[in-house]
Design an enzyme around this catalytic site. Structure first.
Site, PDB file in Angstrom:
ATOM      1  N   THR A 188      -7.489  10.090  -4.950  1.00 22.98           N
ATOM      2  CA  THR A 188      -7.870   8.764  -4.429  1.00 22.98           C
ATOM      3  C   THR A 188      -8.348   8.979  -2.995  1.00 22.98           C
ATOM      4  O   THR A 188      -9.514   9.272  -2.784  1.00 22.98           O
ATOM      5  CB  THR A 188      -6.710   7.745  -4.492  1.00 22.98           C
ATOM      6  OG1 THR A 188      -5.565   8.280  -3.848  1.00 22.98           O
ATOM      7  CG2 THR A 188      -6.379   7.393  -5.926  1.00 22.98           C
TER       8      THR A 188
ATOM      9  N   LYS B  82      -1.934  14.947  -6.842  1.00 21.41           N
ATOM     10  CA  LYS B  82      -2.666  14.087  -5.911  1.00 21.41           C
ATOM     11  C   LYS B  82      -1.642  13.387  -5.026  1.00 21.41           C
ATOM     12  O   LYS B  82      -0.485  13.194  -5.399  1.00 21.41           O
ATOM     13  CB  LYS B  82      -3.546  13.080  -6.636  1.00 21.41           C
ATOM     14  CG  LYS B  82      -2.773  12.001  -7.331  1.00 21.41           C
ATOM     15  CD  LYS B  82      -3.259  10.600  -7.031  1.00 21.41           C
ATOM     16  CE  LYS B  82      -3.390  10.360  -5.567  1.00 21.41           C
ATOM     17  NZ  LYS B  82      -3.101   8.944  -5.204  1.00 21.41           N
TER      18      LYS B  82
ATOM     19  N   THR C   1       0.742   6.992  -3.816  1.00 19.49           N
ATOM     20  CA  THR C   1       1.150   7.485  -5.126  1.00 19.49           C
ATOM     21  C   THR C   1       1.040   8.991  -5.176  1.00 19.49           C
ATOM     22  O   THR C   1       0.043   9.572  -4.761  1.00 19.49           O
ATOM     23  CB  THR C   1       0.270   6.882  -6.237  1.00 19.49           C
ATOM     24  OG1 THR C   1       0.560   5.509  -6.323  1.00 19.49           O
ATOM     25  CG2 THR C   1       0.562   7.545  -7.576  1.00 19.49           C
TER      26      THR C   1
ATOM     27  N   GLU D 273      -3.480  12.004   5.994  1.00 16.31           N
ATOM     28  CA  GLU D 273      -4.503  11.460   6.878  1.00 16.31           C
ATOM     29  C   GLU D 273      -3.825  11.113   8.184  1.00 16.31           C
ATOM     30  O   GLU D 273      -2.743  10.540   8.208  1.00 16.31           O
ATOM     31  CB  GLU D 273      -5.167  10.227   6.278  1.00 16.31           C
ATOM     32  CG  GLU D 273      -6.237  10.619   5.276  1.00 16.31           C
ATOM     33  CD  GLU D 273      -7.015   9.420   4.741  1.00 16.31           C
ATOM     34  OE1 GLU D 273      -7.198   8.454   5.487  1.00 16.31           O
ATOM     35  OE2 GLU D 273      -7.431   9.482   3.584  1.00 16.31           O
TER      36      GLU D 273
ATOM     37  N   THR E 123      -6.704  -4.704   1.658  1.00 16.54           N
ATOM     38  CA  THR E 123      -6.392  -4.641   0.214  1.00 16.54           C
ATOM     39  C   THR E 123      -7.652  -4.849  -0.610  1.00 16.54           C
ATOM     40  O   THR E 123      -8.348  -5.825  -0.403  1.00 16.54           O
ATOM     41  CB  THR E 123      -5.394  -5.744  -0.163  1.00 16.54           C
ATOM     42  OG1 THR E 123      -4.513  -5.935   0.911  1.00 16.54           O
ATOM     43  CG2 THR E 123      -4.623  -5.363  -1.400  1.00 16.54           C
TER      44      THR E 123
END
Lengths: 409, 409
Positions: free
Chosen positions: B159, B185, B196, B282, B409
């Site tokens: 993602t 991931k 996630t 990140e 969002t």
């Protein structure tokens, strides 16, 4: 100073910790803070009076906490001394010696028993206390105790606080008027000196030591323990309640019919101080109230509200003005509280964003505008019972990272 | 791809999740991600094989987690399907229906039982799954399964990951060579899609379902569950282990003498994937290893290490290059672990900063230089017992606030 009525009908009074009868205070400059600002505070009753305290739960409790816990066993306190600029934490046996020396210096100045002196320190850790300076400051403070000394004391306990925190309220019980005053230090954001929170609450109501203990524990659980920034806990946190009884009347124990109203006033003073601490968060741009209702129990509501309020993901969303209910749901999921994913409602500033666990279309522009306010309420209804809890926190900003990243021990 | 020997002597092998014999994979573009990148991954064995999984502990578990938990009860999995771009979380009954439809689409494509299909989704929450697109992608993936398809699959599960995460290692046990492969991931920093973490581990060793379960639980506890960024937990986290047995040999149960070495290799693969997840944080500028030793128990060591690694105060100090041992001590104090304030040693990058609970003079310039490295180890010795634990984390930077504050969002 407020001269209004708070949301629960308590009348604000002038002054802070010296507003109740029977207390005097002082705040002097002893040279511990490099800035030369006031750094030794003293709060005194006319004699040893009923008192109670709550302390940090940290297993690394600092020396003054160790000594004050010991002194509080009697349930009586004559005076409380605080130095700012040095936390006397991680200082080993020397630290214990120095904390005892602070109590002894107050005892010498006031002519009381050292065991009746409550001691606190706040500031940098791991550095031995400059005891000679502190003792000199204490001697000076003993000389300058004043019934209007609350302001100076509230200044002297500040570290990275940007404003002194004090308030007072009165209540009428059975024809008597009782005053509760308080001062505190601490900032909503965890601070370089580890966010030590100190709170001093005074009242002239004739509470017994047991009543002091019951009132302070209940109030702390719903005020000081309901403000959170990131879950970090200081080695030096303490809240102290002293009851001079100077307003007169028969002693009030925890079972007395008059106890409830006095305890409520104490809680209102603690709540006001707690909210001031969150508002003073360095880096904080928004004051956030997280209100969880409909939980199976109050403990569940507390766990859920705390999990949301402590989530960096939630706090950065508030900073970004984002009504990100997914992050609220995530925090609920990991909180340990009973939740039924199909029943959860979430609203930001009154705007419903999630109903029965699913997305609700909402006006994003209106939400962004509402989240730009200084204060925002995020409400969650779990629809499982009557448990409710409110936690106060602030957002997580660039400024937070700057303050805590650039600070050097 | 690595072709080296890891610190514990495991030989890295070429390839990822399809490195072990008996597995094929695919990664296709179904149009769920707006970028047009691969977003449906399929991993398949030649038949239903012994398998085990660990799932998020969130009480708000997403629909695919609910369905996959149910399917795993048999201890066998034929194929695992993942879509990226939509988490199918907070989607109510429709979400459960859609997760079952994904399993049915795989079953139709491979001619297997839908109950043998493991399902996962990752991406935004609260938005219904675009099922028609996902089903089309699954049909295409079933057609393009390939024994060299691991790379495409590892890409398709990404993602906000900045690089695909895969690794493989081999071990020799009793004359047989077994390969363990994996893909994952997730990013070390909590992500807009709620961080996630998905991990798929494959082996051609003939493990039983019980052995899969024992190996995966032990490995997860010491790898995936020992990486932390801020304590936030996703609604969709899952790790799956499938054992094809294609390398031959008699079945290996948890009590088999051969089990230990295979389990160690599985743990080494999981550790490598976990470290990749933290490195991909990140906003992260430093990879931090927090090692606690001398705890009374392993559980105490784990609680202490986790408390340090999750403290925003500690993480901002690392970002600021500050060997701030006071923040380590604060985090220890609130961790719940048994600590004796007079026995704690703390070092940053090998530089002792606190010994027996008290400050040690150290070269601040040397410490700042050491903390400027890409990887830093912070070591704590509690001197109370033999309990040890290591937790991996990253620092807390401006970039973290930007990413999580600006995301909508």
């Amino acid at each position: 100073m407020h001269t209004a009525i708070d949301e629960r009908g308590f009348a604000f009074a002038e002054g802070g910790v010296t507003a109740p009868l029977g207390f005097s205070a002082a705040g002097v400059s002893a040279g511990i803070k490099r800035s030369g600002r006031r750094d030794v505070a003293l709060l005194a009753a006319e004699k040893a009076v009923p008192a109670a305290a709550v302390f940090t739960t940290s297993a690394m409790a600092a020396a003054p906490v160790v000594v004050s816990r010991e002194h509080l066993a009697s349930g009586r306190v004559r005076a409380a001394v605080v130095n700012a600029g040095n936390a006397n934490a991680c200082t080993g046996e020397q630290g214990i010696h120095d904390a005892r020396a602070m109590a002894a210096a107050v005892a010498a100045g006031l002519g009381c028993d050292a065991a009746d002196v409550n001691v606190a320190s706040t500031g940098v850790i791991g550095v031995p206390l400059p005891l000679a300076l502190v003792e000199q400051g204490i001697a000076e403070a003993c000389e300058s105790l004043d019934a209007c000394g609350g302001d100076a004391a509230a200044e002297a306990i500040m570290t990275t606080d940007t404003f002194p925190k004090q308030t007072a309220m009165t209540c009428r019980v059975d024809g008597a008027t009782y005053t509760v005053g308080g001062m505190a230090k601490g900032s909503g954001m965890i601070m370089p000196d580890m966010a030590t929170m100190l709170a001093y609450v005074t009242t002239d109501a004739p509470l017994t030591a047991e009543a002091c203990d019951a009132a302070l524990r209940a109030a702390s659980a719903r005020t000081f323990n309901r403000i959170t920034v990131d879950g970090d806990t200081s080695t030096n946190d303490m809240a102290l309640l002293m009851a001079s009884g100077a307003a007169g009347g028969e002693p009030i124990g925890p079972a007395d019919v008059r106890f409830g109203r006095v305890a409520e006033t104490i809680e209102a003073v603690c709540a006001e101080l707690a909210r001031m601490i969150v508002r003073d968060g360095e880096g904080a741009t928004t004051f956030v109230t997280v209100r969880v209702s409909g939980a199976r129990t109050e403990a569940d509501a507390d766990a859920a509200a705390r999990s949301i309020a402590n989530s960096p993901l939630f706090k950065t969303a508030i900073f970004g003005g984002d009504a990100n209910w997914g992050r609220v749901v995530m925090a609920l999921g990991k909180s340990g509280a009973s939740v039924d994913p199909g029943r959860v409602d979430v609203s930001f500033a009154g705007i419903v964003t999630c109903e029965r666990g699913m997305a609700v279309a909402f006006d994003e522009a209106a939400a962004a505008e509402a989240l730009a306010a200084d204060e925002v309420e995020v409400a969650v209804d779990l629809h499982l019972g009557d448990g409710e809890a409110t936690v106060w926190t602030c957002d997580l900003s660039y400024e937070y990272v700057r303050i805590n990243g650039e600070y050097r021990t």
